[in-house]
Design a protein around this motif. Structure first.
Motif, short mmCIF file in Angstrom:
data_model
loop_
_atom_site.label_atom_id
_atom_site.label_comp_id
_atom_site.label_asym_id
_atom_site.label_seq_id
_atom_site.Cartn_x
_atom_site.Cartn_y
_atom_site.Cartn_z
N GLU A 17 0.86 -1.18 0.00
CA GLU A 17 0.00 0.00 0.00
C GLU A 17 0.89 1.23 0.00
O GLU A 17 1.84 1.32 0.78
CB GLU A 17 -0.87 -0.02 1.25
N THR A 18 0.60 2.18 -0.87
CA THR A 18 1.33 3.44 -0.92
C THR A 18 0.37 4.58 -0.60
O THR A 18 -0.72 4.66 -1.17
CB THR A 18 1.98 3.66 -2.29
N ILE A 19 0.78 5.44 0.30
CA ILE A 19 -0.02 6.58 0.73
C ILE A 19 0.70 7.86 0.31
O ILE A 19 1.90 8.00 0.51
CB ILE A 19 -0.21 6.58 2.26
N LEU A 20 -0.04 8.77 -0.30
CA LEU A 20 0.48 10.09 -0.68
C LEU A 20 -0.15 11.12 0.24
O LEU A 20 -1.38 11.19 0.36
CB LEU A 20 0.14 10.41 -2.14
N GLU A 22 -0.89 14.99 1.04
CA GLU A 22 -0.98 16.32 0.45
C GLU A 22 -1.63 17.27 1.44
O GLU A 22 -2.52 16.87 2.20
CB GLU A 22 -1.82 16.30 -0.83
N VAL A 29 2.28 18.49 -2.03
CA VAL A 29 2.77 17.28 -1.39
C VAL A 29 3.55 17.65 -0.14
O VAL A 29 4.32 18.62 -0.13
CB VAL A 29 3.66 16.48 -2.38
N PHE A 61 10.00 5.22 1.88
CA PHE A 61 9.59 6.50 1.29
C PHE A 61 10.01 6.50 -0.18
O PHE A 61 11.12 6.96 -0.50
CB PHE A 61 10.22 7.66 2.05
N ASP A 63 9.02 8.23 -2.77
CA ASP A 63 9.07 9.53 -3.44
C ASP A 63 8.64 10.59 -2.43
O ASP A 63 8.14 10.27 -1.34
CB ASP A 63 8.14 9.54 -4.66
N GLY A 65 6.64 12.89 -0.26
CA GLY A 65 5.26 12.86 0.20
C GLY A 65 4.61 11.49 0.24
O GLY A 65 3.44 11.36 0.56
N MET A 66 5.37 10.44 -0.08
CA MET A 66 4.80 9.09 -0.13
C MET A 66 5.49 8.17 0.88
O MET A 66 6.68 8.29 1.13
CB MET A 66 5.02 8.46 -1.50
N PHE A 67 4.69 7.24 1.40
CA PHE A 67 5.27 6.13 2.14
C PHE A 67 4.54 4.85 1.74
O PHE A 67 3.39 4.87 1.32
CB PHE A 67 5.24 6.35 3.66
N THR A 68 5.26 3.74 1.85
CA THR A 68 4.75 2.44 1.39
C THR A 68 5.03 1.38 2.45
O THR A 68 6.12 1.34 3.00
CB THR A 68 5.44 2.02 0.08
#
Length: 113
Positions: A17-20, A22, A29, A61, A63, A65-68
Protein backbone atom coordinates in the motif's frame (compact mmCIF):
# COMPACT_ATOMS: atom_id res chain seq x y z
CA UNK A 1 -6.87 11.72 9.51
CA UNK A 2 -8.38 8.96 7.40
CA UNK A 3 -11.01 6.75 8.99
CA UNK A 4 -12.66 3.91 7.15
CA UNK A 5 -11.81 0.76 5.30
CA UNK A 6 -8.70 -0.17 3.37
CA UNK A 7 -9.10 -2.39 0.32
CA UNK A 8 -9.64 -6.09 1.18
CA UNK A 9 -6.54 -8.29 1.11
CA UNK A 10 -5.85 -11.99 0.61
CA UNK A 11 -3.86 -13.97 3.14
CA UNK A 12 -2.16 -15.69 0.19
CA UNK A 13 -0.71 -12.63 -1.54
CA UNK A 14 1.53 -9.65 -0.89
CA UNK A 15 -0.04 -6.53 0.60
CA UNK A 16 1.58 -3.37 -0.67
CA UNK A 17 0.00 0.00 0.00
CA UNK A 18 1.33 3.44 -0.92
CA UNK A 19 -0.02 6.58 0.73
CA UNK A 20 0.48 10.09 -0.68
CA UNK A 21 0.19 12.97 1.79
CA UNK A 22 -0.98 16.32 0.45
CA UNK A 23 -1.82 19.56 2.22
CA UNK A 24 -5.63 19.81 2.19
CA UNK A 25 -5.61 23.56 1.62
CA UNK A 26 -2.85 24.01 -0.96
CA UNK A 27 -2.81 20.54 -2.53
CA UNK A 28 0.98 20.50 -2.24
CA UNK A 29 2.77 17.28 -1.39
CA UNK A 30 4.02 17.16 2.21
CA UNK A 31 7.75 16.55 2.63
CA UNK A 32 8.27 13.54 4.90
CA UNK A 33 12.01 14.03 5.39
CA UNK A 34 12.91 13.20 8.98
CA UNK A 35 9.55 11.57 9.72
CA UNK A 36 8.99 8.22 11.39
CA UNK A 37 5.96 6.25 10.21
CA UNK A 38 4.55 3.28 12.14
CA UNK A 39 1.75 0.84 11.34
CA UNK A 40 -0.04 -1.77 13.45
CA UNK A 41 -2.60 -4.32 12.32
CA UNK A 42 -4.40 -5.97 15.20
CA UNK A 43 -7.05 -8.64 15.60
CA UNK A 44 -10.41 -8.55 17.37
CA UNK A 45 -8.65 -9.22 20.69
CA UNK A 46 -6.46 -6.14 20.14
CA UNK A 47 -3.36 -8.29 19.66
CA UNK A 48 -0.85 -6.92 17.15
CA UNK A 49 -0.61 -9.31 14.21
CA UNK A 50 1.47 -7.16 11.82
CA UNK A 51 3.71 -4.20 12.49
CA UNK A 52 5.89 -2.05 10.28
CA UNK A 53 7.93 1.10 10.75
CA UNK A 54 10.26 3.32 8.82
CA UNK A 55 13.10 2.83 11.34
CA UNK A 56 13.24 -0.90 10.50
CA UNK A 57 12.78 -0.29 6.77
CA UNK A 58 9.45 -2.11 6.62
CA UNK A 59 7.90 1.22 5.67
CA UNK A 60 9.75 3.07 2.92
CA UNK A 61 9.59 6.50 1.29
CA UNK A 62 9.57 5.88 -2.49
CA UNK A 63 9.07 9.53 -3.44
CA UNK A 64 8.41 12.94 -1.90
CA UNK A 65 5.26 12.86 0.20
CA UNK A 66 4.80 9.09 -0.13
CA UNK A 67 5.27 6.13 2.14
CA UNK A 68 4.75 2.44 1.39
CA UNK A 69 4.31 -0.68 3.47
CA UNK A 70 4.86 -4.10 1.99
CA UNK A 71 4.00 -7.42 3.64
CA UNK A 72 4.95 -10.45 1.58
CA UNK A 73 2.64 -13.42 1.07
CA UNK A 74 4.48 -15.51 3.68
CA UNK A 75 3.78 -12.85 6.31
CA UNK A 76 0.16 -12.53 5.19
CA UNK A 77 -0.32 -16.30 5.59
CA UNK A 78 -0.12 -15.71 9.34
CA UNK A 79 -3.46 -13.89 9.27
CA UNK A 80 -6.72 -15.79 9.51
CA UNK A 81 -9.61 -14.55 7.40
CA UNK A 82 -11.46 -11.77 9.19
CA UNK A 83 -11.58 -8.08 10.03
CA UNK A 84 -8.53 -6.32 11.47
CA UNK A 85 -7.97 -2.85 12.88
CA UNK A 86 -5.28 -0.73 11.22
CA UNK A 87 -3.51 2.26 12.71
CA UNK A 88 -0.83 4.44 11.13
CA UNK A 89 1.01 7.23 12.92
CA UNK A 90 3.64 9.69 11.74
CA UNK A 91 6.02 11.61 13.97
CA UNK A 92 8.73 14.20 13.57
CA UNK A 93 10.63 15.81 16.41
CA UNK A 94 8.21 15.90 19.37
CA UNK A 95 4.97 15.85 17.33
CA UNK A 96 2.92 12.72 16.55
CA UNK A 97 -0.18 12.55 14.34
CA UNK A 98 -2.57 9.64 13.84
CA UNK A 99 -2.94 9.34 10.05
CA UNK A 100 -5.18 6.29 9.79
CA UNK A 101 -7.65 4.61 12.09
CA UNK A 102 -9.37 2.02 10.00
CA UNK A 103 -10.09 -1.57 9.16
CA UNK A 104 -9.00 -4.10 6.58
CA UNK A 105 -10.80 -7.33 5.72
CA UNK A 106 -8.50 -10.25 5.08
CA UNK A 107 -9.99 -12.96 2.91
CA UNK A 108 -8.96 -16.60 2.85
CA UNK A 109 -6.85 -17.17 -0.23
CA UNK A 110 -8.03 -19.96 -2.50
CA UNK A 111 -4.68 -21.25 -3.77
CA UNK A 112 -2.82 -23.54 -1.33
CA UNK A 113 0.17 -24.18 -3.60
Amino acid sequence: MYTGYLAPQSNRSDWTETILLEDTESGEVIDLTGCRVTLTVRDENRCARLTADSDAGTITFPDVGMFTWDFDHNTMRGLCAGAYQVGVRISRDERTVQLIIGSVNVMEGIDDQ
